[in-house]
Design a protein around this motif. Structure first.
Motif, short mmCIF file in Angstrom:
data_model
loop_
_atom_site.label_atom_id
_atom_site.label_comp_id
_atom_site.label_asym_id
_atom_site.label_seq_id
_atom_site.Cartn_x
_atom_site.Cartn_y
_atom_site.Cartn_z
N GLU A 55 0.80 -1.22 0.00
CA GLU A 55 0.00 0.00 0.00
C GLU A 55 0.84 1.28 0.00
N ARG A 80 -9.08 -7.42 -6.78
CA ARG A 80 -9.31 -8.59 -5.93
C ARG A 80 -10.23 -9.59 -6.60
N TRP A 83 -8.58 -12.15 -8.95
CA TRP A 83 -7.72 -13.22 -8.45
C TRP A 83 -8.46 -14.56 -8.43
N GLY A 84 -7.82 -15.53 -8.98
CA GLY A 84 -8.41 -16.87 -8.97
C GLY A 84 -9.42 -17.05 -10.08
N ARG A 85 -10.13 -15.98 -10.44
CA ARG A 85 -11.19 -16.10 -11.46
C ARG A 85 -10.67 -15.74 -12.85
N VAL A 89 -2.32 -16.62 -9.73
CA VAL A 89 -0.97 -16.20 -9.36
C VAL A 89 -0.24 -17.37 -8.74
N PRO A 91 2.78 -18.86 -6.58
CA PRO A 91 3.65 -18.30 -5.54
C PRO A 91 5.11 -18.56 -5.83
N ALA A 111 -10.74 -23.69 -2.98
CA ALA A 111 -10.86 -22.77 -4.12
C ALA A 111 -12.01 -23.21 -5.03
N LEU A 114 -15.25 -22.25 -2.82
CA LEU A 114 -15.54 -20.86 -2.50
C LEU A 114 -15.37 -19.93 -3.69
N VAL A 115 -14.55 -20.33 -4.66
CA VAL A 115 -14.33 -19.44 -5.80
C VAL A 115 -15.23 -19.85 -6.97
N ALA A 159 -3.94 -25.47 -6.73
CA ALA A 159 -4.78 -24.58 -5.92
C ALA A 159 -4.97 -23.25 -6.62
N ALA A 160 -3.90 -22.73 -7.23
CA ALA A 160 -4.00 -21.44 -7.89
C ALA A 160 -4.93 -21.52 -9.09
N PHE B 211 -1.24 -16.02 -0.55
CA PHE B 211 -1.59 -16.96 -1.60
C PHE B 211 -3.05 -17.37 -1.50
N GLN B 213 -5.43 -15.56 -0.65
CA GLN B 213 -6.24 -14.51 -1.26
C GLN B 213 -6.12 -14.56 -2.79
N TRP B 214 -4.90 -14.86 -3.25
CA TRP B 214 -4.72 -14.94 -4.71
C TRP B 214 -5.51 -16.08 -5.31
N LYS B 215 -5.81 -17.10 -4.51
CA LYS B 215 -6.64 -18.19 -5.01
C LYS B 215 -8.04 -17.69 -5.30
N GLY B 216 -8.40 -16.56 -4.71
CA GLY B 216 -9.72 -15.99 -4.96
C GLY B 216 -10.60 -15.95 -3.73
N LEU B 217 -10.09 -16.35 -2.57
CA LEU B 217 -10.91 -16.29 -1.35
C LEU B 217 -11.04 -14.84 -0.89
N GLN B 221 -13.03 -15.02 4.36
CA GLN B 221 -12.80 -16.47 4.22
C GLN B 221 -11.36 -16.82 4.59
#
Lengths: 482, 309, 266
Positions: A55, A80, A83-85, A89, A91, A111, A114-115, A159-160, B211, B213-217, B221
């Motif tokens: 930030e 945000r 991410w995931g969608r 990313v 690691p 994932a 929840l995603v 997972a990613a 990570f 959060q990067w998964k999309g949670l 969560q």
């Protein structure tokens, strides 16, 4: 159809510009590699595109995905949602990126649930399938500390990707990996491209960049130095810096000219057997260290390279066999260079004080420190600083200087350049080789980089993998918790 | 398994230390101790030389110290604490009688402190340097500078003397719990909150937290699924160590508000040089610590499969 | 001690100032206004401040100014003596355990673990019952309780430092143990010791006051913080300031020490 358009991305710390405006496009099926050293701004670029900048930093520019357009550095909430969608990313360090208290399967399944919104049972099944596809069927119920590094990497990728994002961004995916694992990762990443997705790889690793191929952007100190097709840039680099960088790649180093050393034996190991925590690392090893020669020692991590060093230096009693030192050697004739030079100096003492202490202890002639500083091309002003306030390359050379003050006959260098960028690595290695030749020093050089060892060494000792991935994992885990 | 063995060793050492210390206490009683003890037991009118001699023989007060010491330790290891020098009742009976009252007070205090401290700490740790974090730092520094007895004193003055909301002393009803439990809980919460805050801040900065959060949670969560579970490990371990602070607080606060628990009894026993009672209570408290920490060890190994801490 | 004075973070600096003020009062106060902390004068029971007693009088008509000054000498003096003893013992045993390892280390750890399981106040109470003289008893009991923390910190820091590449390099270069201790170990241990000493002093002062407050610590006419509070508690309504004097002094003293201790480590 272009997957991602990033236009004029720039990053600032207050008014200080860390990254000059860069534009990047990502096409389906064509990977993009961003190559640069630590501090080149390559990670900042990736973070600005993903919306993960710290930030206190400010970004400018536009990121366009499909028909959506986001302002870099603003719209944090909107990023945000990607991410995931939209963007997966990967690691840097997969071991540290998995929750140590959650089983591998659950970290993938959450994932999916929840995603992507699958029902719990379906999510679990899907996670099982994902892992099985990576050959990890048995790892579903394991905790991260029970996984090897390669397994953890695959779990992290699964997972990613579980959220179903078409774009994959990998920031330094091969940090600290040996060659074999690096090739694995490259293959995995290219495999992700199969379904017409996008792949962006941020790395300092020339070999990885070449394997990924596609298009290449070379960054240095926040500025784009060169862009082009990866293959072409490697074949015919236009910018001086890129040329230098490629020339510094161990594979391109000139082969060593063996010194005119007398070839006297300094140290000899006979039938050496070493073990750690009940596991035999080295068995019945014979080797000889001679003046003016470099013995290269290579092998994957955890194979016992460092334990061998401790045994040669007399710090670790062998289980069997012996280490014979030439009878004329004084007790301080064997010195060591460390992988992390910062940890090898007294933290709260200035470097000058430390070096003066060593010079006095060994009755070095006046001006010896200054002579060596000049020879190692070090600025005398560095001596006023503490170890933490000096760059890695400089500190490793200062460590070499300190060892030289003790007039050693043998130097054990344990991965001395694995944390340095290629150009600095080449400089340090060249200095080591010169010292061996000019001073008749015997050097044992340990590295996981077989190419480097092949170019630099007179003799090579290779170790095979010991299947001790798990043991190494436990060691790292502890460091992380502390 | 290793953990349990080391806890057993700890328990045995605690027993030996308590035995040695209380034996020394016994031997250092003033010369007429036997007479005084007999007087305490039978009343001054009924004491005679024979009664005092009987007490002296019973407690091993006379003679060489070594056989007396082995006798003493032998009794202790058989959990035979003897009888109270003051009341003449078996020590075990007295302690079991008082333990309940103390346990309820301690559990209420710990419960209260957990309701106050960790939630605030976790919220502060999610935004290190934020307003809540800085505010919490000041409040917990101030609370840490108020010893438990002083906290009890302040609460008594404010809540019961000035406002008249709560009784200052007494026992038996729910409202009697509030004041002493709150006095204990505030001090515990001040430290718990800091532990939770530091744990949360360091976990939120770890790669796996990013990570997730990067998964999309979502933030929530990630906090529930990855944050709290990881925070609970250092927090639980710390709670085990805090048991000592809690016990010290119970001892002091029970004495202040006249709570009929083990701490109150201990202070009385020390005051009256009732060595068997001191020994019994000290051993109970020490073994209590070992037991609580052994249970926490087990809980932690269940949550954190890495085992070797 | 010179290493931290110029780089003191604000919290610690405030703590140091508060402590200096409190101790300054304890040492200089009775010189500014001469008087006797034991002299009773029932006529002046609970009277307000006057020139001979700037803080007023307690229930027995003794000057609170002088009683407070004496109390503020007594507990910190005992606490400091205990912390110095405990710190020295912890430092020596901790370094020994880490350097020697083996049985020495294991036995010391077992002893330290067992002491950790026992409430400190309880140990102090038992030692008080054994030792002749209350001040001596507090010193011995508190030292017994406090050394464990110093021991654990020193051992942990020494262990990790001894295992570090820096120490290995120094030994390979031929440096002897005194040099290693001076340049590698002590710089790591010293800041921990300072923090632990501040916490330890606070713990000791709290312990003395708590036992005084429940009437099993210092005995009656002695001016001691906890004892003063319990004596003045019944007169809260008539003379709230008389009770608040030792309360605020204790709070300020402990706050100063907590702030001086700084970070959360220890």
């Amino acid at each position: 159809m272009t997957l991602l358009h990033a236009t004029d991305i720039a990053v600032f710390d207050g008014t200080n510009r860390l990254l000059d405006p860069v534009s990047v496009t990502l096409e389906p099926g064509e990977p993009l590699v961003i190559l640069g050293e630590t501090g080149s701004g390559k990670s900042l670029l990736a973070q600005a595109i993903m919306g993960t900048l710290p930030e206190n930093l400010r970004a400018e520019g536009q990121v366009r995905l499909g028909n959506r357009s986001l302002r870099a550095g603003a719209d944090r909430a909107a990023f945000r949602k990607l991410w995931g969608r939209e963007i997966a990313v990967l690691p840097q360090e997969p071991w540290l990126s998995l929750d140590p208290l959650m089983r591998a399967g659950a970290q993938v399944a959450e994932a999916h649930r929840l995603v992507r919104g699958l029902a719990p049972a379906q999510a679990r099944m899907q996670a099982g399938n994902d892992l099985a596809a990576f050959g990890l069927g048995a790892a579903v119920a394991r905790y991260p500390h029970e996984l090897s590094g390669g397994m953890a990497q695959r779990v992290a990728i699964a997972a990613a990707r579980a959220g179903g994002a078409p774009i994959v961004i990998a920031d330094e995916p091969t940090k600290g990996l040996d060659a074999a694992r690096r090739n694995d990762v490259a293959a995995l990443l290219l495999g992700e491209l199969g379904q017409g997705g996008g792949l962006m790889v941020i790395t300092h690793d020339l070999a990885l960049a070449r394997m990924i191929g596609g298009r290449l952007i070379v960054l240095r100190e926040g500025t784009v130095i060169e862009t082009g097709l990866t293959e072409q840039v490697f074949a015919d680099p236009k910018a001086a810096y890129t040329r230098d960088l490629i020339a510094a790649d161990p594979e391109h180093l000139p082969a060593r000219k063996t010194g005119a050393g007398t070839g006297e034996t300094v140290l000899r190991a006979q039938g050496l057997t070493l073990s750690r925590r009940g596991q035999v690392l080295v068995e019945g090893l014979d080797l000889t260290l001679q003046t003016g020669r470099i013995l290269g020692i290579t092998g994957p991590s955890g194979c016992g390279k460092s334990s061998l060093g401790d045994a040669l230096l007399g710090l670790l009693p062998p289980d069997a066999g012996q280490v014979i030192r030439a009878p004329y050697l004084p007790p301080t004739a064997c010195q060591k260079l460390y992988q992390d030079p910062v940890a090898a100096f007294a933290r709260k003492r200035s470097l000058g004080q430390t070096l003066t202490d060593v010079a006095r202890l060994h009755r070095a002639p006046a001006g010896r420190i200054e002579t060596l500083l000049a020879r190692l091309r070090l600025d005398p002003a560095l001596l006023a600083r503490r170890p933490g306030a000096v760059s890695g390359g400089e500190l490793q050379r200062l460590a070499l200087l300190r060892a030289m003050l003790a007039q050693p006959r043998m130097l054990f260098a344990d991965e001395p350049t694995s944390r340095l960028d290629p150009i600095t690595q080449r400089d340090v290695i060249t200095m080591l080789a010169d010292l061996a030749r000019d001073e008749g020093l015997s050097i044992a050089l340990v590295s996981h980089d077989a190419a480097l060892i092949d170019k630099v060494s007179d003799d090579v000792q290779r170790f095979a993998a010991q299947g001790s991935d798990i043991a190494a994992a436990m060691g790292r885990d502890k460091a992380m918790v502390a | 398994m290793n953990i349990l063995i080391s806890r057993l060793v700890q328990a045995a050492t605690v027993a030996v230390l308590v035995g040695a210390a209380t034996f020394a206490m016994m031997r250092s009683l003033p010369g007429d101790a036997a007479w005084r003890i007999a007087a305490g037991r039978y009343g001054y009118d009924n004491v005679n030389t024979a009664a005092a001699d009987a007490v002296r023989a019973e407690l091993g007060l006379g003679g060489h110290w070594f056989p007396a010491f082995t006798q003493w330790m032998g009794d202790l290891l058989r959990f035979d604490f003897g009888v109270s020098l003051v009341s003449g009742q078996p020590v075990i009976a007295e302690i079991t009688h008082q333990l309940g009252a103390s346990l309820w007070l301690a559990l209420t205090a710990v419960g209260l402190s957990l309701l106050i401290g960790p939630p605030l700490g976790v919220l502060a740790g999610l935004r290190p340097g934020g307003a809540l974090d800085r505010g919490l730092l000041v409040v917990s520094a101030a609370l840490k500078a108020i010893p438990q007895f002083l906290m009890a004193l302040i609460l008594i003055l404010v809540l019961s003397v000035q406002l008249g909301w709560l009784p200052a002393a007494g026992h038996g009803q729910a409202r009697h719990f509030i004041l002493p439990a709150l006095a204990l809980a505030l001090g515990l919460a001040a430290v718990n909150a800091r532990i939770a805050r530091d744990a949360m801040a360091s976990i939120a900065a770890m790669p796996f937290y990013h990570f997730a959060q990067w998964k999309g949670l979502s933030r929530r969560q990630v906090l529930w699924r990855h944050g709290l579970r990881n925070v609970s490990v250092p927090l639980l371990t710390y709670l085990g160590l805090q048991f000592v602070t809690l016990v010290e607080g119970v001892v002091v606060i029970e004495s202040i508000v006249g709570w009929p628990g083990i701490g109150h009894a201990l202070v009385h026993a020390v005051f009256a040089r009732d060595v068997p009672m001191v020994q019994g209570t000290a051993l109970m408290l020490g073994l209590g610590f070992v037991l609580v920490n052994a249970l926490i060890d087990l809980a932690v190994t269940r949550i954190d499969p890495r085992g070797a801490r | 001690m010179t290493t931290f004075s110029n780089t003191l973070p604000p919290g610690r600096a405030i703590g140091a100032v508060v402590l200096a003020l409190m101790l300054g009062f304890a040492l200089v106060g009775p010189l500014l206004v001469p008087g006797d902390p034991f002299a009773q004068s029932l006529m002046k029971s609970l009277a307000g401040p006057d020139s001979g007693a700037p803080f007023g009088y307690d229930h027995l008509g003794r000057s609170l100014w002088h009683r407070l000054a004496h109390a503020l000498r007594l507990s910190p003096a005992i606490a400091l003596a205990a912390v110095v003893t405990a710190g020295a013992a912890g430092l020596v045993l901790g370094t020994l355990a880490a350097a020697r390892g083996g049985w020495v280390e294991r036995l010391l750890m077992i002893l330290a673990d067992a002491l950790m399981a026992l409430p400190g106040l309880l140990l102090v109470l038992i030692v008080l019952a054994i030792m002749p003289g209350t001040a001596m008893g507090f010193w011995a009991g508190l030292s017994l309780v406090l050394w464990v923390e110093f021991f654990r910190l020193t051992r942990a820091a020494t262990r990790s430092t001894l295992a570090s590449p820096a120490v290995q390099a120094a030994r390979l270069l031929g440096f002897r143990w005194p040099y290693v201790f001076r340049t590698h170990l002590w710089p790591e241990i010293a800041p921990l010791m300072l923090t632990a000493a501040a916490f330890g002093t606070a713990t000791a002062i709290m312990g003395i006051a708590a036992l005084g407050f429940v009437s099993v610590g210092m005995r009656a006419p002695t001016p001691e913080l906890g004892l003063m509070m319990v004596e003045l508690l019944p007169y809260w309504r008539e003379a709230p300031m008389a009770l608040l004097t030792p309360v605020l002094a204790t709070f300020a003293l402990l706050l100063g020490l907590t702030l001086l201790a700084g970070g959360q480590k220890a």
